[in-house]
Enzyme design. Structure first.
Site, short mmCIF file in Angstrom:
data_model
loop_
_atom_site.label_atom_id
_atom_site.label_comp_id
_atom_site.label_asym_id
_atom_site.label_seq_id
_atom_site.Cartn_x
_atom_site.Cartn_y
_atom_site.Cartn_z
N HIS A 72 -75.11 -16.47 -6.75
CA HIS A 72 -75.30 -17.84 -6.26
C HIS A 72 -75.90 -18.24 -5.08
O HIS A 72 -75.44 -17.39 -4.14
CB HIS A 72 -73.55 -18.64 -6.31
N TYR A 201 -66.96 -27.38 -2.81
CA TYR A 201 -65.77 -27.39 -2.15
C TYR A 201 -65.59 -28.98 -1.69
O TYR A 201 -66.61 -29.47 -0.99
CB TYR A 201 -66.04 -26.75 -0.78
N PRO A 293 -57.42 -18.67 1.35
CA PRO A 293 -58.69 -18.35 0.40
C PRO A 293 -59.88 -19.15 0.47
O PRO A 293 -60.83 -18.99 -0.14
CB PRO A 293 -57.98 -18.67 -1.35
N LYS A 297 -62.70 -14.92 1.49
CA LYS A 297 -63.09 -13.49 2.24
C LYS A 297 -62.11 -12.41 2.00
O LYS A 297 -62.28 -11.20 2.51
CB LYS A 297 -62.63 -14.04 3.75
N TYR A 385 -70.31 -17.12 5.22
CA TYR A 385 -69.78 -17.37 3.82
C TYR A 385 -70.45 -16.25 3.34
O TYR A 385 -69.82 -15.40 2.29
CB TYR A 385 -70.31 -18.69 3.05
P1 RFL Z 1 -53.82 -6.14 -3.52
O1 RFL Z 1 -55.02 -6.62 -4.47
O2 RFL Z 1 -52.74 -7.00 -3.46
O3 RFL Z 1 -53.47 -4.77 -4.18
C1 RFL Z 1 -52.35 -4.16 -3.66
C2 RFL Z 1 -51.74 -3.24 -4.68
O4 RFL Z 1 -50.61 -2.62 -4.13
C3 RFL Z 1 -49.68 -2.29 -4.97
N1 RFL Z 1 -48.57 -2.01 -4.46
C4 RFL Z 1 -47.81 -1.03 -4.35
N2 RFL Z 1 -48.23 0.10 -5.33
C5 RFL Z 1 -47.27 1.28 -5.04
N3 RFL Z 1 -46.03 1.27 -4.25
C6 RFL Z 1 -45.88 0.24 -3.59
N4 RFL Z 1 -44.69 0.15 -2.93
C7 RFL Z 1 -46.63 -1.08 -3.70
N5 RFL Z 1 -46.60 -2.27 -2.96
C8 RFL Z 1 -47.70 -2.82 -3.73
C9 RFL Z 1 -49.64 -3.92 -5.62
O5 RFL Z 1 -49.11 -3.89 -6.90
C10 RFL Z 1 -51.07 -3.91 -5.81
O6 RFL Z 1 -51.75 -3.51 -6.99
O7 RFL Z 1 -54.57 -5.97 -2.08
P2 RFL Z 1 -56.09 -5.11 -1.75
O8 RFL Z 1 -56.46 -4.19 -2.64
O9 RFL Z 1 -56.13 -5.14 -0.28
O10 RFL Z 1 -57.15 -6.27 -2.33
C11 RFL Z 1 -57.00 -7.67 -1.72
C12 RFL Z 1 -57.44 -8.78 -2.57
O11 RFL Z 1 -56.55 -8.80 -3.65
C13 RFL Z 1 -57.33 -10.22 -1.86
O12 RFL Z 1 -57.65 -10.21 -0.51
C14 RFL Z 1 -58.15 -11.38 -2.61
O13 RFL Z 1 -57.73 -11.52 -3.90
C15 RFL Z 1 -57.90 -12.57 -1.83
N6 RFL Z 1 -58.68 -13.63 -2.52
C16 RFL Z 1 -60.12 -13.70 -2.37
N7 RFL Z 1 -60.73 -12.87 -1.71
C17 RFL Z 1 -62.23 -13.12 -1.74
O14 RFL Z 1 -62.73 -12.21 -1.27
N8 RFL Z 1 -62.69 -13.80 -2.47
C18 RFL Z 1 -62.08 -14.81 -3.09
O15 RFL Z 1 -62.77 -15.79 -3.71
C19 RFL Z 1 -60.79 -15.01 -3.23
N9 RFL Z 1 -60.07 -15.86 -3.77
C20 RFL Z 1 -57.95 -14.49 -3.31
C21 RFL Z 1 -58.79 -15.56 -4.01
C22 RFL Z 1 -56.39 -14.53 -3.46
C23 RFL Z 1 -55.91 -15.49 -4.30
N10 RFL Z 1 -54.62 -15.26 -4.25
C24 RFL Z 1 -53.84 -15.39 -5.50
C25 RFL Z 1 -53.81 -14.61 -3.25
C26 RFL Z 1 -57.89 -16.58 -4.55
C27 RFL Z 1 -56.63 -16.49 -4.70
C28 RFL Z 1 -55.94 -17.63 -5.55
C1 PHB Z 2 -62.14 -18.27 -7.11
O1 PHB Z 2 -63.10 -18.27 -7.94
O2 PHB Z 2 -61.37 -17.86 -7.23
C2 PHB Z 2 -62.58 -18.62 -5.57
C3 PHB Z 2 -63.76 -19.13 -5.37
C4 PHB Z 2 -64.29 -19.45 -3.83
C5 PHB Z 2 -62.93 -19.44 -3.05
C6 PHB Z 2 -61.60 -19.09 -3.34
C7 PHB Z 2 -61.45 -18.70 -4.88
O3 PHB Z 2 -63.10 -19.77 -1.78
#
Ligand code: RFL
Ligand code: PHB
Length: 392
Positions: A72, A201, A293, A297, A385
């Site tokens: 993108h 957005y 989110p 990042k 971004y």
């Molecule tokens: P995770 O993915 O939460 O993984 C942590 C893992 O640790 C496990 N765990 C354990 N395992 C063993 N023993 C324990 N005691 C434990 N406690 C926990 C968990 O089960 C899990 O598998 O953390 P990590 O690896 O640091 O990754 C971070 C990302 O997942 C997170 O920052 C992103 O998803 C945030 N995020 C986004 N980030 C982006 O860069 N671009 C995006 O577009 C974006 N969109 C989002 C997002 C997060 C969202 N939510 C649901 C929070 C959109 C959403 C809706």
């Molecule tokens: C997504 O596709 O899940 C998404 C994209 C952009 C954002 C957050 C989440 O800023």
């Protein structure tokens, strides 16, 4: 059990760290409390910065991303019925982002780890981390109904916001910086082609909306809702109606609807735990920091942390010097705080707070007006971004 690096958590941070260490010849064991299917299907991030794409490729985990990821070159800012495209390559000297879901990143890394990496144990819950300032930290964990101990040279907590590793950091030398927002995101996944070819957005008087995607045939959309909202309170039709209102434009753009396959609510918070290292225990990813989110990042920061950490551990193995391990926290936190700043700016630029006044609304429109009419302001957004360099 013994290993060099004990990794708690098989999200993107833990999985990529294990992969990078394996590539460098450093052994590790990954403990993950959930089962494989859960980790592979948890809906989360969708946007990969160029640096994240490069890191996954360099780790040998880029083949499917290169085939299926969507490059993108911009996003659309939508407000007051108008549309404004932010052209990333034009503003940043060629940078772009890639749409490739976190679920797919995790599937790719899990397959590689199981095929050629060190042990990756699912349904293995870390119960406690001990001995951070001793020579050999340990993880007590439960797997297959029995308790065991993993002895390590380093323990890395990649266990997300609700993990256990942060608990070993003494309160006297740790500090938490935090902000919660009075709103959340209601996200849906829908089997319908995205109604626009780039992310949209939208700032609207009724609240924020985001149009994103997972593939040419799957849309991902989000609506700002009050904190504490239950996803079950929103029918599919109500979600589509509200998305239509908030994404409406003055031209003939239309939102296509389709079957909703998933619906969930995500709270919004900013959180930083400092420092990210205590003795031989380190934090990476969401275990150390959370961003709302809006700036996309979170996943990218997690990748930045583990790339930095893998370099530090390899440097120590090769030179005997722990210098880079010792500066790991400060190095990561510089980038983390820039992402915190950007995520906060994007969030407050586009969301409507329950206590906002008409003055706040006008300010948002003025901030948006500045971004779309001033190349410097727009470049600032595009640079943030598409991603801050790893060593900045
Ligand atoms: P995770 O993915 O939460 O993984 C942590 C893992 O640790 C496990 N765990 C354990 N395992 C063993 N023993 C324990 N005691 C434990 N406690 C926990 C968990 O089960 C899990 O598998 O953390 P990590 O690896 O640091 O990754 C971070 C990302 O997942 C997170 O920052 C992103 O998803 C945030 N995020 C986004 N980030 C982006 O860069 N671009 C995006 O577009 C974006 N969109 C989002 C997002 C997060 C969202 N939510 C649901 C929070 C959109 C959403 C809706
Ligand atoms: C997504 O596709 O899940 C998404 C994209 C952009 C954002 C957050 C989440 O800023």
């Amino acid at each position: 059990m013994r290993t060099t690096v004990g990794i708690i958590g098989a999200g993107p941070a833990g999985l990529l760290l294990a992969r990078l260490l394996h590539g460098a010849g450093i052994d590790s064991v990954v403990l993950e409390s959930r089962d494989r299917a859960y980790v592979e299907h948890r809906q989360r991030a969708g946007i990969l910065e160029q640096g994240t794409v490069d890191a996954l490729r360099a780790a040998g985990a880029g083949a499917r991303m290169d085939r299926e990821g969507l490059r993108h070159d911009g996003i659309e800012l939508r407000f007051a019925g108008r549309r404004h495209r932010v052209d990333f390559p034009g503003l940043t000297g060629g940078r772009s982002v890639t749409v490739y879901a976190q679920t797919e990143v995790c599937k790719d890394l899990i397959a590689l780890q199981l095929a050629e990496g060190g042990p990756l144990l699912f349904e293995a819950e870390a119960l406690a981390v001990e001995g951070a300032v001793s020579g050999r930290p340990r993880v007590r964990f439960r797997h297959a109904g029995r308790e065991d101990v993993l002895e390590c040279a380093y323990v890395v907590g990649c266990d997300g916001f609700r993990g256990v590793t942060r608990g070993v950091f003494p309160a006297s030398s740790s500090r938490v910086y935090e902000r919660t927002y009075p709103y959340a995101w209601l996200g849906i996944l829908a089997d319908v082609a995205p109604s626009h070819d780039e992310l949209v957005y939208a700032r609207h008087d009724r609240g924020f909306a985001l149009l994103s995607m997972r593939s040419p045939s799957v849309s991902r959309l989000y609506l700002q809702v009050p904190a504490g909202t239950d996803a079950g309170d929103w029918s599919d039709e109500a979600v589509w109606d509200e998305l239509e209102r908030r994404l409406a434009t003055d031209d003939d753009w239309r939102l296509e609807r389709g079957p909703v396959t998933q619906k969930s609510v995500t709270p919004m918070r900013s959180f930083v735990h400092e420092p990210m290292r205590h003795g031989r225990v380190l934090l990476a990813g969401d275990a150390a920091h959370i961003v709302p989110p809006t700036g996309a990042k979170g996943l990218n920061l997690a990748v930045g942390d583990v790339v930095t950490l893998a370099r530090a551990l390899v440097h120590e193995r090769d030179t005997g010097s722990p210098d880079l391990v010792e500066t790991y926290s400060a190095t990561c936190l510089r980038r983390v705080w820039q992402a915190e700043r950007f995520s906060y700016d994007m969030t407050t630029l586009l969301h409507r707070g329950p206590a906002d006044t008409p003055f706040d609304a006008r300010l948002q429109l003025a901030r948006l007006g500045r971004i779309v009419s001033h190349r410097g302001a727009e470049t600032d957004l595009a640079e943030a971004y598409t991603g801050f360099p790893l060593d900045a």
